[in-house]
Motif scaffolding. Structure first.
Motif, PDB file in Angstrom:
ATOM      1  N   VAL A  46       0.828  -1.204   0.000  1.00  0.00           N
ATOM      2  CA  VAL A  46       0.000   0.000   0.000  1.00  0.00           C
ATOM      3  C   VAL A  46       0.863   1.255   0.000  1.00  0.00           C
ATOM      4  O   VAL A  46       0.602   2.218  -0.738  1.00  0.00           O
ATOM      5  CB  VAL A  46      -0.940   0.000   1.224  1.00  0.00           C
ATOM      6  CG1 VAL A  46      -1.690   1.323   1.331  1.00  0.00           C
ATOM      7  CG2 VAL A  46      -1.934  -1.158   1.137  1.00  0.00           C
ATOM      8  N   GLU A  47       1.907   1.261   0.809  1.00  0.00           N
ATOM      9  CA  GLU A  47       2.757   2.444   0.919  1.00  0.00           C
ATOM     10  C   GLU A  47       3.530   2.714  -0.367  1.00  0.00           C
ATOM     11  O   GLU A  47       3.892   3.857  -0.650  1.00  0.00           O
ATOM     12  CB  GLU A  47       3.731   2.273   2.086  1.00  0.00           C
ATOM     13  CG  GLU A  47       3.048   2.332   3.457  1.00  0.00           C
ATOM     14  CD  GLU A  47       3.993   2.029   4.595  1.00  0.00           C
ATOM     15  OE1 GLU A  47       5.204   1.854   4.320  1.00  0.00           O
ATOM     16  OE2 GLU A  47       3.535   1.959   5.754  1.00  0.00           O
ATOM     17  N   ASN A  48       3.784   1.669  -1.163  1.00  0.00           N
ATOM     18  CA  ASN A  48       4.575   1.828  -2.389  1.00  0.00           C
ATOM     19  C   ASN A  48       3.732   2.228  -3.594  1.00  0.00           C
ATOM     20  O   ASN A  48       4.239   2.343  -4.712  1.00  0.00           O
ATOM     21  CB  ASN A  48       5.323   0.527  -2.705  1.00  0.00           C
ATOM     22  CG  ASN A  48       6.427   0.261  -1.704  1.00  0.00           C
ATOM     23  OD1 ASN A  48       6.961   1.182  -1.093  1.00  0.00           O
ATOM     24  ND2 ASN A  48       6.771  -1.012  -1.518  1.00  0.00           N
ATOM     25  N   GLY A  49       2.427   2.462  -3.388  1.00  0.00           N
ATOM     26  CA  GLY A  49       1.591   2.908  -4.495  1.00  0.00           C
ATOM     27  C   GLY A  49       0.701   1.794  -5.029  1.00  0.00           C
ATOM     28  O   GLY A  49       0.649   0.688  -4.486  1.00  0.00           O
ATOM     29  N   THR A  50      -0.005   2.085  -6.107  1.00  0.00           N
ATOM     30  CA  THR A  50      -0.974   1.146  -6.676  1.00  0.00           C
ATOM     31  C   THR A  50      -0.277   0.044  -7.459  1.00  0.00           C
ATOM     32  O   THR A  50       0.479   0.325  -8.402  1.00  0.00           O
ATOM     33  CB  THR A  50      -1.947   1.890  -7.612  1.00  0.00           C
ATOM     34  OG1 THR A  50      -2.568   2.950  -6.895  1.00  0.00           O
ATOM     35  CG2 THR A  50      -2.999   0.933  -8.164  1.00  0.00           C
ATOM     36  N   PRO A  51      -0.503  -1.231  -7.107  1.00  0.00           N
ATOM     37  CA  PRO A  51       0.094  -2.331  -7.891  1.00  0.00           C
ATOM     38  C   PRO A  51      -0.605  -2.482  -9.237  1.00  0.00           C
ATOM     39  O   PRO A  51      -1.712  -1.968  -9.436  1.00  0.00           O
ATOM     40  CB  PRO A  51      -0.137  -3.552  -6.995  1.00  0.00           C
ATOM     41  CG  PRO A  51      -1.352  -3.210  -6.194  1.00  0.00           C
ATOM     42  CD  PRO A  51      -1.287  -1.726  -5.957  1.00  0.00           C
ATOM     43  N   GLN A  52       0.010  -3.202 -10.130  1.00  0.00           N
ATOM     44  CA  GLN A  52      -0.553  -3.389 -11.469  1.00  0.00           C
ATOM     45  C   GLN A  52      -1.647  -4.458 -11.446  1.00  0.00           C
ATOM     46  O   GLN A  52      -1.488  -5.497 -10.798  1.00  0.00           O
ATOM     47  CB  GLN A  52       0.548  -3.813 -12.455  1.00  0.00           C
ATOM     48  CG  GLN A  52       1.599  -2.747 -12.697  1.00  0.00           C
ATOM     49  CD  GLN A  52       1.024  -1.529 -13.400  1.00  0.00           C
ATOM     50  OE1 GLN A  52       0.271  -1.654 -14.372  1.00  0.00           O
ATOM     51  NE2 GLN A  52       1.383  -0.352 -12.913  1.00  0.00           N
ATOM     52  N   ILE A  53      -2.757  -4.178 -12.141  1.00  0.00           N
ATOM     53  CA  ILE A  53      -3.815  -5.173 -12.269  1.00  0.00           C
ATOM     54  C   ILE A  53      -3.234  -6.410 -12.955  1.00  0.00           C
ATOM     55  O   ILE A  53      -2.548  -6.310 -13.974  1.00  0.00           O
ATOM     56  CB  ILE A  53      -5.005  -4.629 -13.083  1.00  0.00           C
ATOM     57  CG1 ILE A  53      -5.575  -3.374 -12.412  1.00  0.00           C
ATOM     58  CG2 ILE A  53      -6.078  -5.700 -13.244  1.00  0.00           C
ATOM     59  CD1 ILE A  53      -6.124  -3.607 -11.017  1.00  0.00           C
ATOM     60  N   GLY A  54      -3.510  -7.570 -12.390  1.00  0.00           N
ATOM     61  CA  GLY A  54      -2.976  -8.815 -12.943  1.00  0.00           C
ATOM     62  C   GLY A  54      -1.729  -9.316 -12.239  1.00  0.00           C
ATOM     63  O   GLY A  54      -1.336 -10.470 -12.417  1.00  0.00           O
ATOM     64  N   ASP A  55      -1.091  -8.458 -11.419  1.00  0.00           N
ATOM     65  CA  ASP A  55       0.085  -8.896 -10.663  1.00  0.00           C
ATOM     66  C   ASP A  55      -0.293 -10.026  -9.719  1.00  0.00           C
ATOM     67  O   ASP A  55      -1.378 -10.019  -9.120  1.00  0.00           O
ATOM     68  CB  ASP A  55       0.660  -7.739  -9.839  1.00  0.00           C
ATOM     69  CG  ASP A  55       1.489  -6.781 -10.680  1.00  0.00           C
ATOM     70  OD1 ASP A  55       1.689  -7.077 -11.877  1.00  0.00           O
ATOM     71  OD2 ASP A  55       1.915  -5.741 -10.140  1.00  0.00           O
ATOM     72  N   LYS A  56       0.615 -10.975  -9.585  1.00  0.00           N
ATOM     73  CA  LYS A  56       0.418 -12.074  -8.628  1.00  0.00           C
ATOM     74  C   LYS A  56       1.424 -11.892  -7.497  1.00  0.00           C
ATOM     75  O   LYS A  56       2.628 -11.798  -7.736  1.00  0.00           O
ATOM     76  CB  LYS A  56       0.584 -13.425  -9.327  1.00  0.00           C
ATOM     77  CG  LYS A  56      -0.549 -13.727 -10.323  1.00  0.00           C
ATOM     78  CD  LYS A  56      -0.364 -15.074 -10.997  1.00  0.00           C
ATOM     79  CE  LYS A  56      -1.584 -15.445 -11.824  1.00  0.00           C
ATOM     80  NZ  LYS A  56      -1.940 -14.433 -12.814  1.00  0.00           N
ATOM     81  N   LEU A  57       0.906 -11.831  -6.274  1.00  0.00           N
ATOM     82  CA  LEU A  57       1.724 -11.509  -5.114  1.00  0.00           C
ATOM     83  C   LEU A  57       1.600 -12.580  -4.042  1.00  0.00           C
ATOM     84  O   LEU A  57       0.585 -13.276  -3.963  1.00  0.00           O
ATOM     85  CB  LEU A  57       1.306 -10.156  -4.521  1.00  0.00           C
ATOM     86  CG  LEU A  57       1.294  -8.960  -5.475  1.00  0.00           C
ATOM     87  CD1 LEU A  57       0.667  -7.758  -4.781  1.00  0.00           C
ATOM     88  CD2 LEU A  57       2.710  -8.641  -5.937  1.00  0.00           C
ATOM     89  N   TYR A  58       2.648 -12.683  -3.229  1.00  0.00           N
ATOM     90  CA  TYR A  58       2.605 -13.546  -2.048  1.00  0.00           C
ATOM     91  C   TYR A  58       2.649 -12.612  -0.846  1.00  0.00           C
ATOM     92  O   TYR A  58       3.637 -11.909  -0.631  1.00  0.00           O
ATOM     93  CB  TYR A  58       3.785 -14.512  -2.063  1.00  0.00           C
ATOM     94  CG  TYR A  58       3.747 -15.518  -0.933  1.00  0.00           C
ATOM     95  CD1 TYR A  58       2.577 -16.216  -0.641  1.00  0.00           C
ATOM     96  CD2 TYR A  58       4.875 -15.777  -0.172  1.00  0.00           C
ATOM     97  CE1 TYR A  58       2.535 -17.130   0.388  1.00  0.00           C
ATOM     98  CE2 TYR A  58       4.842 -16.696   0.856  1.00  0.00           C
ATOM     99  CZ  TYR A  58       3.675 -17.372   1.127  1.00  0.00           C
ATOM    100  OH  TYR A  58       3.634 -18.279   2.152  1.00  0.00           O
ATOM    101  N   LEU A  59       1.575 -12.563  -0.070  1.00  0.00           N
ATOM    102  CA  LEU A  59       1.380 -11.516   0.925  1.00  0.00           C
ATOM    103  C   LEU A  59       1.243 -12.084   2.326  1.00  0.00           C
ATOM    104  O   LEU A  59       0.886 -13.248   2.509  1.00  0.00           O
ATOM    105  CB  LEU A  59       0.119 -10.718   0.597  1.00  0.00           C
ATOM    106  CG  LEU A  59       0.057 -10.085  -0.792  1.00  0.00           C
ATOM    107  CD1 LEU A  59      -1.360  -9.610  -1.083  1.00  0.00           C
ATOM    108  CD2 LEU A  59       1.037  -8.930  -0.902  1.00  0.00           C
TER     109      LEU A  59
END
Length: 556
Positions: A46-59
């Motif tokens: 969240v602090e780093n800005g809006t992620p790209q739609i379609g990105d796959k993340l491990y959170l």
């Protein structure tokens, strides 16, 4: 014929080895992908800005930051202090969302902002109704309680306004996380390790079964198990004794007798500039490399010192936090002062909203034998020195004077084990660059049986010591505490009686300064430490009628 059989044995042995090694590599890869540092804190995303739609993340996230909106939808809530902005990220999931999960970034459904804002309003409406029901039972002449209810009403009414509704709607991000795998990382890690152990055993027995008769193999296995058990029992006898001592002493309260080494001297001589580095040390030294999600949020709390009419010095403490349980631990290691202290079990996820296990489970016993001594939030030793940690709404301290770096929670254990009075504790703190924990500021209330009490704070990264007999969650050195209700209650009473209270009156004062259901946090436990006689009196959840007496004999 004999040569052919021998060649077959060799071929089968090589095949088994290659098969198990290949499977082991696959298990190890699964384990690493689940438990390594690849998981990203949602706060950082969240602090780093809006992620790209379609990105796959491990959170990974903390359960306390999740707000349930409806079926298969929760909202992650965080606050960007620099921008004074509340941010809420929807998370679509099937079933309960675990601590770590895989997710795909998708566009937020247009109906979610209204759904979230309505859910928030419904929550505060329910809370407001409870406050009104409470108000109806209170004597109008009880001015103190009525004032607390009035403030709670005022705060809750603000959350029910149209302005707040619009603010909640606008706090929803344009992107959401769609959870694709919500299996808890801890389960994956445990299964991977167990699988590796099973594979190793299968390999060993498969190879031995080719070359050794079944009878000899069985007898050898029994002898091996007995030998390992005896050697392990001797080497790890103190760890086993600590694990066996953990028990539920009362509802919501556990006890533990720490007899094993927790490497305090080594930790105090090691530079720890952040909590993660300390947790990493504990993981490697005491937990066999096991990674745990240890974390703490802002906790309320209050502390004071007084003396009884008979001259006994008392140290009072309320621990205010979200729903949790405490464990009272006794430590009497060679070369250290004996101490009794209380640790918060939610920090290591053995209590609270989403516990990974019970404290007296096998996992709980194994982890807490190493982690509990370093998670203590208040306590005292047999020399009559008491200490407690309290949160502050202030910038975290990061001193850099060239001294050994340590974390404030570790300093508590160092003071309990090595310091006999306030002056020695202050000298101990002065010998380190003491850093905040979990990116939150704290201060320490320290008192001893001579009657001396101080608050240790770091103002502009410099240690500041102020003599005072009570404290809450405001910086004492800069006089930010004057209007805090809990501080006023304690200070007024202590000034009125010139610091003289009986044990019962000290317990009553803790009750008067406690936080209840109208607050965002609750008083989870209340302690009065008898500094002269090494006795702890403790009660849970504002239940003043059930006070437990804890002494070293309790742990035998």
């Amino acid at each position: 014929m004999g040569k052919i059989r021998k060649s077959r044995k060799i071929v089968i042995t090589v095949f088994l080895i290659l098969t198990v090694v290949a499977t082991g590599i696959a298990a190890f890869s699964s384990y690493k992908s689940s438990t390594s540092g690849m998981a990203t804190d949602i706060n950082d995303v969240v602090e780093n800005g809006t992620p790209q739609i379609g990105d796959k993340l491990y959170l990974f996230c903390y359960q306390e930051q999740l707000f349930e909106v409806g079926d298969n939808l929760v909202v992650f809530e965080t606050y960007l202090e620099d921008e004074d902005l509340n941010i809420c990220v929807p998370i679509e999931c099937e079933g309960k969302l675990s601590y770590r999960f895989s997710a795909e970034v998708v566009e937020t459904d247009p109906g979610i902002p209204d759904k979230f804002a309505k859910g928030c309003r419904d929550y505060y409406q329910e809370l407001y109704d409870k406050i009104q029901a409470k108000k109806a039972t209170v004597d109008p002449g009880d001015s103190e309680t009525m004032e607390r209810i009035r403030k709670a009403e005022e705060l809750t009414e603000g959350f029910l306004s149209d302005e707040t509704y619009e603010r909640d709607k606008n706090s929803i991000t344009s992107y959401s996380f769609r959870a694709t795998n919500t299996v808890d990382y801890f389960t994956i890690a445990s299964v991977s390790k167990i699988a590796a152990a099973v594979l190793a055993i299968v390999l060993l027995y498969a190879v031995l079964g080719i070359w050794i008769s079944g009878k000899k193999l069985a007898l050898g296995s029994i002898a091996l198990v007995l030998t390992i058990s005896i050697i392990s029992g001797v080497i790890f006898r103190k760890d086993i004794a600590t694990m066996a001592s953990i028990k539920e002493y009362a509802p919501g309260m556990y006890t533990c007798n720490i007899t094993n080494d927790y490497y305090l001297d080594e930790m105090l001589s090691t530079d720890f500039k952040d909590t993660d580095s300390l947790i990493s040390f504990l993981s490697k030294k005491l937990l066999g490399g096991m990674t745990l999600p240890i974390d703490a949020h802002h906790f309320g709390c209050s502390s004071f010192s007084c003396v009884t009419p008979e001259g006994t010095h008392l140290f009072g403490r309320n621990y205010d936090y979200m729903d949790t349980n405490g464990m009272v631990i006794y430590s009497n290691r060679e070369g250290c002062y004996a101490s009794i202290a209380v640790c918060d079990l939610q920090w290591a996820r053995f209590a609270g909203v989403d516990p990974i296990a019970k404290p007296d489970s096998l996992l709980g016993r194994f982890v807490l034998r190493g982690a509990a001594p370093i998670m203590c939030v208040d306590g005292f030793n047999d020399q009559g020195l008491g200490i407690s940690i309290l949160s502050l709404d202030a910038d975290e301290n990061r001193p850099d004077t060239g001294k050994t770096d340590t974390i404030i929670i570790l300093a508590i254990r160092g003071i309990l084990d090595k310091c006999a009075n306030v002056d020695e504790a202050v000298a101990f703190l002065s010998s380190y660059d003491v850093h905040s924990m979990f990116d939150k500021e704290n201060h320490l209330f320290i008192t001893d049986k001579s009657g001396k009490s101080v608050i240790a704070e770091w103002v502009n990264d410099e240690l500041t010591i102020t003599e005072i007999n009570c404290v809450t969650n405001y910086v004492i050195a800069t006089h930010e505490y004057d209007e805090d209700r809990r501080f006023v209650v304690m200070k007024t009473k202590l000034d009125e009686v010139n610091g003289v209270l009986s044990l019962e009156e000290a317990l009553d004062l803790l009750n008067a300064a406690s936080q209840n259901s109208e607050s965002s946090v609750q008083t989870e436990w209340s302690c009065v430490y008898d500094l002269d006689n090494f006795v702890l009196y403790i009660y849970n959840d504002n239940d003043r009628n059930k006070v437990y007496k804890i002494t070293p004999e309790t742990f035998k």
